[in-house]
Design a protein around this motif. Structure first.
Motif, PDB file in Angstrom:
ATOM      1  N   UNK A 319       0.868  -1.165   0.183  1.00  0.00           N
ATOM      2  CA  UNK A 319      -0.067  -0.017   0.051  1.00  0.00           C
ATOM      3  C   UNK A 319       0.671   1.449  -0.088  1.00  0.00           C
ATOM      4  N   UNK A 320       1.896   1.340   0.754  1.00  0.00           N
ATOM      5  CA  UNK A 320       2.902   2.402   0.693  1.00  0.00           C
ATOM      6  C   UNK A 320       3.816   2.468  -0.328  1.00  0.00           C
ATOM      7  N   UNK A 321       4.314   1.451  -0.466  1.00  0.00           N
ATOM      8  CA  UNK A 321       5.670   1.509  -1.524  1.00  0.00           C
ATOM      9  C   UNK A 321       5.351   0.731  -2.822  1.00  0.00           C
ATOM     10  N   UNK A 322       4.341  -0.107  -3.069  1.00  0.00           N
ATOM     11  CA  UNK A 322       4.147  -0.898  -4.265  1.00  0.00           C
ATOM     12  C   UNK A 322       5.220  -1.779  -4.644  1.00  0.00           C
ATOM     13  N   UNK A 323       5.840  -2.554  -3.549  1.00  0.00           N
ATOM     14  CA  UNK A 323       6.929  -3.325  -3.993  1.00  0.00           C
ATOM     15  C   UNK A 323       6.662  -4.783  -3.527  1.00  0.00           C
ATOM     16  N   UNK A 324       7.148  -5.787  -4.246  1.00  0.00           N
ATOM     17  CA  UNK A 324       7.285  -7.069  -4.037  1.00  0.00           C
ATOM     18  C   UNK A 324       8.822  -7.683  -3.659  1.00  0.00           C
ATOM     19  N   UNK A 325       9.109  -8.291  -2.765  1.00  0.00           N
ATOM     20  CA  UNK A 325      10.463  -8.862  -2.501  1.00  0.00           C
ATOM     21  C   UNK A 325      10.784 -10.098  -3.361  1.00  0.00           C
ATOM     22  N   UNK A 326      11.920  -9.946  -3.745  1.00  0.00           N
ATOM     23  CA  UNK A 326      12.583 -10.847  -4.842  1.00  0.00           C
ATOM     24  C   UNK A 326      13.532 -11.877  -4.214  1.00  0.00           C
ATOM     25  N   UNK A 327      14.507 -11.175  -3.836  1.00  0.00           N
ATOM     26  CA  UNK A 327      15.340 -11.787  -2.670  1.00  0.00           C
ATOM     27  C   UNK A 327      15.351 -10.901  -1.539  1.00  0.00           C
ATOM     28  N   UNK A 328      15.835 -11.470  -0.500  1.00  0.00           N
ATOM     29  CA  UNK A 328      15.532 -10.826   1.006  1.00  0.00           C
ATOM     30  C   UNK A 328      16.180  -9.441   0.794  1.00  0.00           C
ATOM     31  N   UNK A 329      15.257  -8.357   1.150  1.00  0.00           N
ATOM     32  CA  UNK A 329      15.449  -6.992   0.939  1.00  0.00           C
ATOM     33  C   UNK A 329      16.007  -6.486  -0.294  1.00  0.00           C
ATOM     34  N   UNK A 330      15.563  -7.132  -1.326  1.00  0.00           N
ATOM     35  CA  UNK A 330      15.656  -6.616  -2.933  1.00  0.00           C
ATOM     36  C   UNK A 330      14.273  -6.730  -3.423  1.00  0.00           C
ATOM     37  N   UNK A 331      13.870  -5.706  -4.275  1.00  0.00           N
ATOM     38  CA  UNK A 331      12.581  -5.717  -4.364  1.00  0.00           C
ATOM     39  C   UNK A 331      12.223  -5.309  -5.981  1.00  0.00           C
ATOM     40  N   UNK A 332      11.193  -5.625  -6.499  1.00  0.00           N
ATOM     41  CA  UNK A 332      10.676  -5.153  -7.739  1.00  0.00           C
ATOM     42  C   UNK A 332       9.150  -4.334  -7.588  1.00  0.00           C
ATOM     43  N   UNK A 333       9.123  -3.363  -8.403  1.00  0.00           N
ATOM     44  CA  UNK A 333       7.762  -2.678  -8.281  1.00  0.00           C
ATOM     45  C   UNK A 333       6.836  -3.574  -8.877  1.00  0.00           C
ATOM     46  N   UNK A 334       5.759  -3.446  -8.428  1.00  0.00           N
ATOM     47  CA  UNK A 334       4.626  -4.290  -8.944  1.00  0.00           C
ATOM     48  C   UNK A 334       3.945  -3.531  -9.901  1.00  0.00           C
ATOM     49  N   UNK A 335       3.958  -4.107 -11.456  1.00  0.00           N
ATOM     50  CA  UNK A 335       3.829  -3.603 -12.458  1.00  0.00           C
ATOM     51  C   UNK A 335       2.863  -4.341 -13.214  1.00  0.00           C
TER      52      UNK A 335
END
Length: 373
Positions: A319-335
């Protein structure tokens, strides 16, 4: 629910790189490697796919050189007719394209063929367009799918995943000959099909592996058709076993396994602190409906983190950052639009549920009469 599933990307679209994070090929590889422990299946599929690209390049070069005609290509680049015709010119092609002279030889032949090669009929323009649009950026070996950095925030895929970033591919293109195809087939054989291989495919039936080994080692085949049955078998295997689990993890959640375990620890510690504080305020004779309401904060943190562990979803990240975690503390934006709708609705529901449970627990402990020990 059925309409939502129909809107989600299919495995074919993911493997063709036609989707966006978090349901993309990069995340599929990470899930199959870290959660399902079957990355060799996807590695084999991608290596065979890359071998098909090399074959396509080789067929195009043979078409320019005049060894193949328009009629040969009617059924496609991997038709048995093309395989049969190229098996007759393979040895001559190897002599013609030695490493020291392949670049100049191919360049001269292409210039001569462009000047004199005319393809009759209405289909000639289509084939000429196809030949001229050849992908110049396919390297002789497939680049690694997952980078050492594990991807960064907002990255769709690691930088070395993009094949077009390989600057040596332009030079390698002119060097392609039948020996390169044979080497590519041998790499696949040694990496996946022989006993005790580094990524031996235990998912394949033994008779299918034996057939491929016999065709390559004894039959001398290096065309993509020799791998087609295994590729189709593993595609169905991924579609039935790996892909549903991948969707459950990336469409209905956004946390990795280690993140979930960490949330469990944080949640249990917060709940322990909340219960200890609530009982202490009761036995220290603090009045009802006053200071005791401060236990709402540790209750909410504990409940939220336990729910994150149970569901694999952090609603605040969505809700705040629009991200999904790929590996620990690395993220993709939800597109991916359907995935974003699902994650937003689930996050709102999960956040509301955590607040309700925390408020109920707080009211219960705030309503208990104080008792000084």
């Amino acid at each position: 629910m059925a309409s939502i599933r129909n809107d989600l990307p299919t495995l074919e679209q993911v493997l063709a790189r036609k989707t966006q994070p978090p349901v993309c090929l990069y995340n599929l590889y990470i899930i199959m490697r870290d959660r399902l422990h079957m990355e060799e299946v996807l590695d084999f599929y991608l290596d065979v796919q890359h071998h098909q690209l090399l074959w396509r390049r080789y067929v195009k070069s043979m078409r320019r050189s005049g060894y193949l005609t328009e009629e040969d290509l009617v059924d496609g680049f991997q038709s048995p007719r093309v395989v049969s015709r190229l098996s007759q010119v393979g040895s001559f092609d190897e002599k013609k394209t030695s490493p020291l002279s392949s670049t100049t030889t191919l360049d001269k032949q292409q210039q001569q063929q462009r000047g004199r090669l005319q393809i009759p009929g209405a289909g000639g323009g289509r084939i000429e367009e196809d030949l001229q649009s050849e992908d110049m950026s396919v390297p002789l070996e497939r680049p690694p799918l997952v980078g050492e950095d594990g991807g960064g925030e907002g990255d769709d895929e690691p930088s070395n995943y993009n094949i077009n970033s390989n600057r040596n591919a332009m030079r390698e293109k002119a060097m392609l000959n039948r020996r390169d195809l044979t080497d590519s087939a041998q790499r696949i054989l040694m990496k996946y099909l022989v006993p005790a291989a580094s990524k031996e495919l235990t998912q394949l039936p033994p008779e299918l592996k034996h057939t491929m080994r016999r065709e390559i080692e004894q039959g001398g085949r290096d065309d993509p058709l020799v791998f087609q049955d295994a590729k189709d078998y593993l595609f169905e295997y991924m579609r039935r076993t790996a892909y549903p689990k991948f969707l459950r993890l990336k469409v209905w959640g956004n946390l990795t396994l280690w993140q979930q375990l960490g949330r469990l620890v944080v949640g249990l510690v917060s709940l322990l602190a909340a219960f200890a504080t609530a009982f202490s305020l009761i036995f220290l004779d603090y009045p009802q409906w006053g200071t005791r309401f401060w236990v709402l904060l540790p209750f909410w943190i504990g409940v939220l983190n336990v729910l994150c562990f149970l569901t694999g979803l952090d609603p605040l990240w969505v809700l705040l950052f629009n991200v999904s975690e790929t590996t620990t503390f690395h993220f993709n934006r939800i597109r991916q639009a359907p995935v974003k709708r699902i994650l937003w609705s689930r996050s709102a529901w999960l956040l509301a549920l955590s607040i309700i449970i925390a408020v109920v627990l707080t009211i219960i402990f705030a309503a208990v009469p104080s008792h000084r020990l």
